[in-house]
Design a protein around this motif. Structure first.
Motif, PDB file in Angstrom:
ATOM      1  N   VAL A 152       0.820  -1.207   0.000  1.00 52.38           N
ATOM      2  CA  VAL A 152       0.000   0.000   0.000  1.00 52.38           C
ATOM      3  C   VAL A 152       0.857   1.261   0.000  1.00 52.38           C
ATOM      4  O   VAL A 152       2.048   1.225   0.327  1.00 52.38           O
ATOM      5  CB  VAL A 152      -0.946   0.031   1.224  1.00 52.38           C
ATOM      6  N   ALA A 153       0.216   2.350  -0.336  1.00 47.93           N
ATOM      7  CA  ALA A 153       0.826   3.673  -0.234  1.00 47.93           C
ATOM      8  C   ALA A 153       0.667   4.179   1.198  1.00 47.93           C
ATOM      9  O   ALA A 153      -0.284   3.819   1.897  1.00 47.93           O
ATOM     10  CB  ALA A 153       0.140   4.639  -1.199  1.00 47.93           C
ATOM     11  N   HIS A 154       1.572   5.039   1.600  1.00 49.04           N
ATOM     12  CA  HIS A 154       1.424   5.697   2.900  1.00 49.04           C
ATOM     13  C   HIS A 154       0.064   6.409   2.966  1.00 49.04           C
ATOM     14  O   HIS A 154      -0.611   6.393   3.992  1.00 49.04           O
ATOM     15  CB  HIS A 154       2.581   6.683   3.098  1.00 49.04           C
ATOM     16  N   SER A 155      -0.338   6.976   1.848  1.00 47.51           N
ATOM     17  CA  SER A 155      -1.636   7.681   1.797  1.00 47.51           C
ATOM     18  C   SER A 155      -2.811   6.738   2.030  1.00 47.51           C
ATOM     19  O   SER A 155      -3.872   7.180   2.485  1.00 47.51           O
ATOM     20  CB  SER A 155      -1.790   8.402   0.456  1.00 47.51           C
ATOM     21  N   ASP A 156      -2.658   5.455   1.735  1.00 47.98           N
ATOM     22  CA  ASP A 156      -3.740   4.494   1.952  1.00 47.98           C
ATOM     23  C   ASP A 156      -3.975   4.216   3.429  1.00 47.98           C
ATOM     24  O   ASP A 156      -5.107   3.941   3.835  1.00 47.98           O
ATOM     25  CB  ASP A 156      -3.430   3.154   1.262  1.00 47.98           C
ATOM     26  N   ILE A 157      -2.916   4.259   4.221  1.00 47.67           N
ATOM     27  CA  ILE A 157      -3.045   3.915   5.637  1.00 47.67           C
ATOM     28  C   ILE A 157      -3.142   5.150   6.533  1.00 47.67           C
ATOM     29  O   ILE A 157      -3.418   5.025   7.726  1.00 47.67           O
ATOM     30  CB  ILE A 157      -1.887   3.012   6.101  1.00 47.67           C
ATOM     31  N   ALA A 158      -2.909   6.324   5.954  1.00 48.22           N
ATOM     32  CA  ALA A 158      -3.019   7.584   6.709  1.00 48.22           C
ATOM     33  C   ALA A 158      -3.711   8.624   5.819  1.00 48.22           C
ATOM     34  O   ALA A 158      -3.157   9.693   5.546  1.00 48.22           O
ATOM     35  CB  ALA A 158      -1.643   8.053   7.154  1.00 48.22           C
ATOM     36  N   PRO A 159      -4.928   8.310   5.334  1.00 48.36           N
ATOM     37  CA  PRO A 159      -5.606   9.239   4.418  1.00 48.36           C
ATOM     38  C   PRO A 159      -5.911  10.571   5.090  1.00 48.36           C
ATOM     39  O   PRO A 159      -6.228  10.623   6.272  1.00 48.36           O
ATOM     40  CB  PRO A 159      -6.888   8.496   4.043  1.00 48.36           C
ATOM     41  N   GLY A 160      -5.766  11.640   4.310  1.00 43.65           N
ATOM     42  CA  GLY A 160      -6.004  12.970   4.836  1.00 43.65           C
ATOM     43  C   GLY A 160      -4.793  13.547   5.547  1.00 43.65           C
ATOM     44  O   GLY A 160      -4.688  14.751   5.735  1.00 43.65           O
ATOM     45  N   ARG A 161      -3.873  12.676   5.951  1.00 50.93           N
ATOM     46  CA  ARG A 161      -2.659  13.105   6.641  1.00 50.93           C
ATOM     47  C   ARG A 161      -1.440  12.980   5.744  1.00 50.93           C
ATOM     48  O   ARG A 161      -0.532  13.794   5.807  1.00 50.93           O
ATOM     49  CB  ARG A 161      -2.478  12.273   7.917  1.00 50.93           C
ATOM     50  N   LYS A 162      -1.425  11.956   4.899  1.00 56.12           N
ATOM     51  CA  LYS A 162      -0.281  11.701   4.024  1.00 56.12           C
ATOM     52  C   LYS A 162      -0.747  11.530   2.581  1.00 56.12           C
ATOM     53  O   LYS A 162      -1.854  11.050   2.332  1.00 56.12           O
ATOM     54  CB  LYS A 162       0.487  10.448   4.472  1.00 56.12           C
ATOM     55  N   THR A 163       0.124  11.877   1.641  1.00 53.92           N
ATOM     56  CA  THR A 163      -0.212  11.771   0.216  1.00 53.92           C
ATOM     57  C   THR A 163       0.814  10.956  -0.563  1.00 53.92           C
ATOM     58  O   THR A 163       0.655  10.755  -1.764  1.00 53.92           O
ATOM     59  CB  THR A 163      -0.325  13.169  -0.424  1.00 53.92           C
ATOM     60  N   ASP A 164       1.863  10.511   0.089  1.00 55.41           N
ATOM     61  CA  ASP A 164       2.926   9.797  -0.625  1.00 55.41           C
ATOM     62  C   ASP A 164       2.574   8.327  -0.863  1.00 55.41           C
ATOM     63  O   ASP A 164       1.779   7.772  -0.112  1.00 55.41           O
ATOM     64  CB  ASP A 164       4.266   9.937   0.124  1.00 55.41           C
ATOM     65  N   PRO A 165       3.147   7.751  -1.915  1.00 56.36           N
ATOM     66  CA  PRO A 165       4.200   8.234  -2.791  1.00 56.36           C
ATOM     67  C   PRO A 165       3.721   9.153  -3.912  1.00 56.36           C
ATOM     68  O   PRO A 165       4.529   9.577  -4.738  1.00 56.36           O
ATOM     69  CB  PRO A 165       4.817   6.956  -3.353  1.00 56.36           C
TER      70      PRO A 165
END
Length: 178
Positions: A152-165
């Motif tokens: 997964v992307a970092h954004s998938d596990i921390a939506p709204g907080r992270k946008t990477d990769p």
């Protein structure tokens, strides 16, 4: 390259002090991140310094917010495809922060974090994809709970907080190559 005692062979090793023991949880998630310090600047020593607790936060105005930050990843892949490992895979690196996957909180407990040198708004290099694919294949073989569906992307596990990769990461080509 292979995995021996939860560490890649044939790669650069720089030990981070920002890790701890995993709880009794099997490795079952691979999280793809991106990082550059300063943002958009590549090939500098600052990522290694950050993950090893040696970053001079006064060296660059954009580093001020990093003062006291304790963060690491298991691996980082630079623009030329060189892999650096900071934390053994059986240890808990501090890469995901407040996170959740399939209703399970605290992704650091059961995940491996790989940073790509880059930004959310720039393309990654062919060499980075080649190294990421090779490393991912090794991890998938070594840790049976890891599957392509659990990358997964970092954004998938921390939506709204992270946008990477970010939007330029080519998920379809990467996953197809696995």
């Amino acid at each position: 390259m292979q995995i021996k005692q939860h560490r890649l062979t044939g790669v650069k090793w720089l030990e981070s002090k920002f890790y701890n023991q995993r709880p009794k949880a099997e490795i079952s998630l691979l999280v793809i991140h991106c990082i550059s310090l300063p943002e958009g600047c590549f090939g500098l020593p600052h990522i290694d310094e950050l993950f090893c607790g040696k970053l001079d936060c006064n060296a660059e105005p954009s580093f001020n917010d990093l003062q006291g930050l304790e963060v690491s990843a298991h691996l980082m892949i630079n623009r030329s495809g060189e892999v650096t490992q900071y934390v053994d895979f059986d240890k808990r690196a501090w890469h995901a922060g407040v996170s959740s996957f399939e209703g399970r909180e605290g992704c650091n407990d059961y995940s491996i974090g790989i940073e790509l040198e880059g930004t959310d708004h720039s393309e990654y290099t062919k060499q980075q994809y080649q190294s990421l694919i090779k490393v991912s294949q090794l991890l998938l073989r070594r840790y049976p709970k890891l599957t392509k569906q659990r990358i997964v992307a970092h954004s998938d596990i921390a939506p709204g907080r992270k946008t990477d990769p970010g939007e330029y990461f080519d998920w379809s080509a990467y996953l197809e190559a696995l």
